[in-house]
Enzyme design. Structure first.
Site, PDB file in Angstrom:
ATOM      1  N   GLU A   1      -3.068  11.039 -11.144  1.00  0.00           N
ATOM      2  CA  GLU A   1      -2.956  11.041 -12.596  1.00  0.00           C
ATOM      3  C   GLU A   1      -3.833   9.940 -13.174  1.00  0.00           C
ATOM      4  O   GLU A   1      -3.799   8.812 -12.722  1.00  0.00           O
ATOM      5  CB  GLU A   1      -1.496  10.792 -13.021  1.00  0.00           C
ATOM      6  CG  GLU A   1      -1.296  10.768 -14.517  1.00  0.00           C
ATOM      7  CD  GLU A   1       0.134  10.461 -14.903  1.00  0.00           C
ATOM      8  OE1 GLU A   1       0.519  10.808 -16.038  1.00  0.00           O
ATOM      9  OE2 GLU A   1       0.889   9.876 -14.092  1.00  0.00           O
TER      10      GLU A   1
ATOM     11  N   HIS B   1       0.830  -1.203   0.000  1.00  0.00           N
ATOM     12  CA  HIS B   1       0.000   0.000   0.000  1.00  0.00           C
ATOM     13  C   HIS B   1       0.866   1.255   0.000  1.00  0.00           C
ATOM     14  O   HIS B   1       2.055   1.196   0.262  1.00  0.00           O
ATOM     15  CB  HIS B   1      -0.960   0.029   1.200  1.00  0.00           C
ATOM     16  CG  HIS B   1      -0.299   0.098   2.539  1.00  0.00           C
ATOM     17  ND1 HIS B   1      -0.089  -1.010   3.319  1.00  0.00           N
ATOM     18  CD2 HIS B   1       0.215   1.134   3.247  1.00  0.00           C
ATOM     19  CE1 HIS B   1       0.505  -0.662   4.441  1.00  0.00           C
ATOM     20  NE2 HIS B   1       0.711   0.651   4.417  1.00  0.00           N
TER      21      HIS B   1
ATOM     22  N   HIS C   1       2.589  12.045  -7.390  1.00  0.00           N
ATOM     23  CA  HIS C   1       1.190  11.711  -7.646  1.00  0.00           C
ATOM     24  C   HIS C   1       0.984  10.204  -7.554  1.00  0.00           C
ATOM     25  O   HIS C   1       1.929   9.433  -7.521  1.00  0.00           O
ATOM     26  CB  HIS C   1       0.756  12.211  -9.025  1.00  0.00           C
ATOM     27  CG  HIS C   1       1.514  11.590 -10.159  1.00  0.00           C
ATOM     28  ND1 HIS C   1       2.690  12.134 -10.645  1.00  0.00           N
ATOM     29  CD2 HIS C   1       1.311  10.460 -10.873  1.00  0.00           C
ATOM     30  CE1 HIS C   1       3.150  11.368 -11.632  1.00  0.00           C
ATOM     31  NE2 HIS C   1       2.335  10.337 -11.782  1.00  0.00           N
TER      32      HIS C   1
END
Length: 127
Positions: free
Chosen positions: A122, A5, A74
């Site tokens: 994104e 994660h 991002h």
């Protein structure tokens, strides 16, 4: 080895959960409060943690603001249609910060949106 994660600190857990679930279509996989440490962890993603990389949203109960710094870039999400994905984000009242279109030095269609804490996401259109 595999990636499990990525953790993001959020200032309003309910707003963040609404964004990742209702806007980006992720599922809340698990959530747990830690009263002794005064924080909550919520894991969201597109599939179960055993098979997919997910996001850990960390809500520190006593922290209401974070400095983003200049190191974060991002999170990237593959989408079928970046133009339609931007329209869907905008329709839900969220911010598109770079409209869908070919990247500057290539042909891949990308777009950027922002979550409630200003984290950039994104969209990369499938080729």
């Amino acid at each position: 080895m595999r990636m499990l994660h990525t953790m993001l600190r959020v200032t309003d857990l309910e707003k963040s959960l609404a964004f990742y679930q209702d806007v980006l279509g992720m599922k809340l996989l698990r959530q747990e409060d830690f009263p002794g440490g005064r924080f909550t962890l919520a894991f969201v993603g597109y599939g179960e943690e055993a098979d997919h990389t997910v996001l850990e949203l960390t809500y520190n109960w006593d922290t209401h603001e974070y400095d983003m710094g200049n190191a974060y870039g991002h999170i990237a999400i593959e989408v079928d249609d970046a133009y339609a994905a931007c329209d869907a984000v905008r329709a839900k009242g969220q911010k598109v910060i770079r409209e869908a279109g070919p990247m500057q030095h290539g042909t891949t269609v990308i777009a950027f949106v922002e979550d409630p804490d200003g984290y950039k996401i994104e969209f990369i259109q499938k080729s």
